[in-house]
Design a protein around this motif. Structure first.
Motif, PDB file in Angstrom:
ATOM      1  N   PHE A  88       0.791  -1.100  -0.049  1.00  0.00           N
ATOM      2  CA  PHE A  88       0.035   0.024  -0.002  1.00  0.00           C
ATOM      3  C   PHE A  88       0.983   1.087  -0.002  1.00  0.00           C
ATOM      4  CE2 PHE A  88      -2.375  -2.898   2.742  1.00  0.00           C
ATOM      5  CZ  PHE A  88      -3.396  -3.387   1.411  1.00  0.00           C
ATOM      6  N   PRO A  89       1.008   1.998  -1.324  1.00  0.00           N
ATOM      7  CA  PRO A  89       1.896   3.046  -1.224  1.00  0.00           C
ATOM      8  C   PRO A  89       1.895   4.196  -0.418  1.00  0.00           C
ATOM      9  CG  PRO A  89       0.618   3.060  -3.114  1.00  0.00           C
ATOM     10  CD  PRO A  89       0.062   1.807  -2.275  1.00  0.00           C
ATOM     11  N   MET A  91       0.358   4.117   2.536  1.00  0.00           N
ATOM     12  CA  MET A  91       0.453   3.726   4.018  1.00  0.00           C
ATOM     13  C   MET A  91       2.063   3.714   4.505  1.00  0.00           C
ATOM     14  SD  MET A  91      -2.984   1.353   3.856  1.00  0.00           S
ATOM     15  CE  MET A  91      -3.523   1.382   5.550  1.00  0.00           C
ATOM     16  N   MET A  99      -1.963  -4.007   8.318  1.00  0.00           N
ATOM     17  CA  MET A  99      -3.034  -4.905   7.346  1.00  0.00           C
ATOM     18  C   MET A  99      -2.737  -6.433   7.113  1.00  0.00           C
ATOM     19  SD  MET A  99      -4.827  -2.397   6.994  1.00  0.00           S
ATOM     20  CE  MET A  99      -6.129  -3.419   6.126  1.00  0.00           C
TER      21      MET A  99
ATOM     22  N   GLU B 304      -8.912   2.259   3.824  1.00  0.00           N
ATOM     23  CA  GLU B 304      -7.709   2.992   3.231  1.00  0.00           C
ATOM     24  C   GLU B 304      -7.196   2.002   2.403  1.00  0.00           C
ATOM     25  OE1 GLU B 304      -5.772   6.431   4.992  1.00  0.00           O
ATOM     26  OE2 GLU B 304      -6.219   5.545   6.715  1.00  0.00           O
ATOM     27  N   ALA B 305      -6.826   0.471   2.919  1.00  0.00           N
ATOM     28  CA  ALA B 305      -6.006  -0.326   2.208  1.00  0.00           C
ATOM     29  C   ALA B 305      -6.932  -0.703   0.934  1.00  0.00           C
ATOM     30  CB  ALA B 305      -6.247  -1.637   2.965  1.00  0.00           C
ATOM     31  N   ARG B 307      -8.742   1.509  -0.847  1.00  0.00           N
ATOM     32  CA  ARG B 307      -8.363   2.504  -1.597  1.00  0.00           C
ATOM     33  C   ARG B 307      -6.979   2.235  -2.501  1.00  0.00           C
ATOM     34  NH1 ARG B 307      -6.877   7.570   1.716  1.00  0.00           N
ATOM     35  NH2 ARG B 307      -5.185   6.286   1.637  1.00  0.00           N
ATOM     36  N   GLU B 308      -6.060   1.761  -1.769  1.00  0.00           N
ATOM     37  CA  GLU B 308      -4.781   1.872  -2.244  1.00  0.00           C
ATOM     38  C   GLU B 308      -4.609   0.469  -3.370  1.00  0.00           C
ATOM     39  OE1 GLU B 308      -1.664   3.468  -0.117  1.00  0.00           O
ATOM     40  OE2 GLU B 308      -3.404   4.606  -0.527  1.00  0.00           O
ATOM     41  N   ASP B 309      -5.154  -0.851  -2.728  1.00  0.00           N
ATOM     42  CA  ASP B 309      -5.069  -1.675  -3.676  1.00  0.00           C
ATOM     43  C   ASP B 309      -5.764  -3.110  -3.471  1.00  0.00           C
ATOM     44  OD1 ASP B 309      -3.971  -4.161  -5.101  1.00  0.00           O
ATOM     45  OD2 ASP B 309      -1.943  -3.548  -5.004  1.00  0.00           O
TER      46      ASP B 309
END
Lengths: 237, 440
Positions: A88-89, A91, A99, B304-305, B307-309
């Motif tokens: 996750f770029p 984060m 995660m 949020e994760a 949203r990222e991937d």
């Protein structure tokens, strides 16, 4: 531990896997080598249930997981570090690892974080840095570390050496060995870097056009003339 | 070879000519002709002199701008520097980020004190209430767009569902505002799920199109379901809010005590406005507290994760279906709360209030503020509501001002006023701060 028997996987009308059977036993490192588009990644993804096999069966520790959805399969103790790292770029390293421990929650995170930082000390130094700002090698380590946070019994690694400098490739493979020997995690490794992968693995399969063409111990395959001709000569370091 | 100044002049002249040409094409029909009422009908009056002035202003302005850019930016660009204004904007943003907690506390304290300030009148409170409604909507949409990364162009639908839920519940079942509020939120959340299911597989622009359509569908249903919603006539005389059962009226209805009697105050119209102000302030702060808390919980982190991937999320055991649906539902719920408030404040609602432009404004608040930034939403909401409001004196030019301000923000702060993502955790959680210090 993991038995894949005669699976056929399709992308729309295209048959990517045409009856593949492999077996991974407890404690092994098994590698899957083959050319681009041979179906290596598809096999890993089919084990994870995305896409699901149209025919054949996937068994994990005696349980049929062929029709299970990905997030349930992961809960059984399989972790998948997908191709291309997919960290996750935006984060931070710590949040990425958090995660990884999503299923087990904060308790799991606290239990596993030290172990993972021990395996990857560089990540400990970068813990508050955003994932996207790490170097390629660090991102790959983060991807593996994140997969380990769920404390899996079986780790599926998809081309961990992709795009890395030879020095880093060596380091990554050394870490995979450590994960297998010290942490007792069984590893199924997909690689294009056949030489390193076969040296590391207890057993290997060669996949060609969606079928298993050859199998044997790592040493056997390394010595095999066809394997040498197709995957090692010219490309060996 | 022309000299550098000559070349710059040529480029600038060309640009100015093009700009003037565009201005001429636009201004000729829009400014050049004017319909005027004369006895016995209308007639067309020409004002070509206006067109000439306008085109001249555009030409000179563009020429000056282009020359200024051509003659001074090349040096800056060579050194890889941003323009001084952009740097200044970044410094302000950085300063705001660094002290965002203090800004938040001071801002909240100011917000609570506002009704009692000497300069505050009913007009200021009314505007402040409107700003707070949009702040709340912005925070609600921020859950969907900023955190979960799902572009929603139909957010106004949930605002409408909330408003109509309260209006109809109050009218048909005599429910009070406080009884209806949770129900309105639940209805809106239900509609969030309804929208969520069909769009689960969509991302980016496709998702945006479907949500846009959904927003319009809700509005058109409200317009056409005459028997329930009153169609274009809307719902009127919606129950006004009471202070926990004590109405804000000069004369209390039989068997009840009015608010000013309860408090022993002189009756004043402003009591109701002040109460509405505090109501929306508290609702908005609840929305904020919820979002901030969610980011630290597994579900918020999963948003949020996601949203990222999304693929990475799947392989980590996150169920993308539930995660997305929960973002839609919770975001919608806050839209519904805001809608209920809107209905009780206005006393009258109709589909007119829930057009696409509302969705666009709310989305603009989130994007301008910097996606995912709570404080940015406040600034952007204040900006987007106050600029047209204070610009009223500029009459027809206020939308022009508004547009200019939006362009300026996007030029100098392309990622939003306060584009920054604060990590949800910082220190090493095992050894405490000491261990973290030693390790880094």
């Amino acid at each position: 531990m993991l038995t894949v028997s005669g699976i056929h996987t399709f992308y729309g009308p295209i048959e990517a896997l045409r009856g593949v059977s492999i077996e991974v036993r407890q404690g092994e490192i098994v590698t899957l080598i083959g050319a681009n588009g041979a179906g290596k990644s598809t096999l890993l993804m089919t084990v994870c249930g995305n896409p699901q096999a149209r025919r054949g069966a996937v068994n994990f520790e005696g349980q049929d997981i062929t029709q299970m959805s990905t997030h349930k399969i992961v809960r059984l103790g399989i972790a998948h570090a997908p191709e291309g790292r997919r960290i996750f770029p935006r984060m931070t390293v710590l949040e990425n690892l958090q995660m990884g421990a999503y299923i087990g929650g904060d308790e799991q995170f606290r239990k596993e974080i030290d172990r993972v930082f021990n395996l990857f000390p560089v990540l400990a130094n970068r813990r508050n840095q955003r994932g996207g700002t790490l170097s390629g090698g660090e991102q790959q380590m983060l991807a593996i570390a994140r997969a380990l946070m769920s404390r899996p019994r079986l780790l599926l690694l998809d081309e961990p050496s992709l795009g890395l400098a030879p020095m880093l490739v060596k380091q990554i493979f050394a870490t995979i060995r450590e994960i297998n020997e010290r942490e007792k995690v069984t590893v199924l490794l997909v690689e294009q870097n056949a030489f390193h992968a076969l040296k590391l693995a207890s057993r290997g399969y060669v996949i060609v056009n969606g079928r298993i063409a050859l199998s044997g111990t790592g040493a056997e395959l390394l010595a095999n003339r066809e394997v040498r001709a197709a995957y090692l000569e010219g490309g060996a370091h | 070879m022309p000299t550098p100044v000559g070349a710059a002049l040529r480029t600038a002249l060309k640009e100015a000519a093009i700009a003037a040409g565009v201005a001429l094409i636009v201004a000729l029909p829009l400014v050049g002709f004017r319909l005027i009422d004369i006895t016995g009908g209308v007639s067309i009056q020409t004002r070509f002199d206006w067109v000439v002035y306008g085109v001249a202003v555009v030409f000179i302005g563009r020429l000056g701008l282009a020359l200024w850019r051509e003659l001074r930016i090349p040096h800056a660009r060579k050194a890889g520097e941003a323009s001084s204004l952009a740097i200044f904007a970044e410094q302000i943003a950085a300063f705001t980020r660094q002290y965002s907690l203090y800004f938040g506390i001071v801002g909240a304290a100011f917000a609570f004190a506002l009704p009692f300030m000497p300069f505050t009148d009913q007009y200021i409170l009314d505007v402040a209430i409107t700003v707070l409604i949009y702040v709340m909507l912005g925070w609600g949409l921020n859950i969907v767009v900023g955190l979960a990364g799902l572009l929603d162009l139909g957010y106004v639908a949930f605002y409408a569902v909330g408003a109509y839920s309260y209006a109809l519940l109050a009218q048909n079942f005599n429910l009070t505002f406080w009884e209806s509020l949770p129900l309105a939120g639940a209805f809106a959340a239900l509609f969030g799920l309804l929208l969520g299911f069909p769009v689960l597989r969509l991302r980016g622009d496709y998702l945006a199109i479907v949500t846009l359509g959904f927003g319009e569908m809700i509005r058109i249903i409200l317009l056409n379901w005459q028997s329930l919603t009153g169609g274009p006539n809307g719902v009127s005389s919606i129950e006004r809010p009471s202070f926990f059962g004590y109405p804000f009226t000069a004369v209390a209805p039989e068997g009840k005590t009015a608010f000013h009697e309860l408090m022993g105050l002189e009756f004043s119209n402003s009591h109701r406005v002040i109460f509405l102000y505090f109501l929306i302030l508290i609702l908005a702060l609840i929305t904020n507290a919820f979002s901030v808390r969610m980011r630290r919980l597994p579900l918020g982190r999963a948003w949020e994760a996601l949203r990222e991937d999304e693929i990475a999320c799947r392989s980590l055991g996150i169920n993308p279906t539930n995660t997305k649906l929960s973002a839609f539902a919770l975001g919608a719920m806050f839209g519904g709360f805001a809608g209920s408030f809107f209905a009780t404040r206005q006393g009258f609602i109709s589909p007119e209030s829930f057009t696409f432009i509302e969705s666009a404004v709310i989305l603009a608040i989130v994007v301008l503020g910097g996606m995912g930034s709570q404080f940015g939403v406040v600034i952007a909401a204040a900006f987007l509501i106050l600029v047209p409001e204070f610009g009223r004196d500029l009459a027809q030019f206020r939308m022009l001002m508004f547009g200019f301000a939006m362009v300026a923000i996007m030029v100098w702060r392309p990622r939003g006023l306060i584009a920054h993502r604060e990590p949800s955790m910082r220190l090493h959680p095992v050894g405490g701060p000491e261990a973290a210090k030693a390790g880094s």
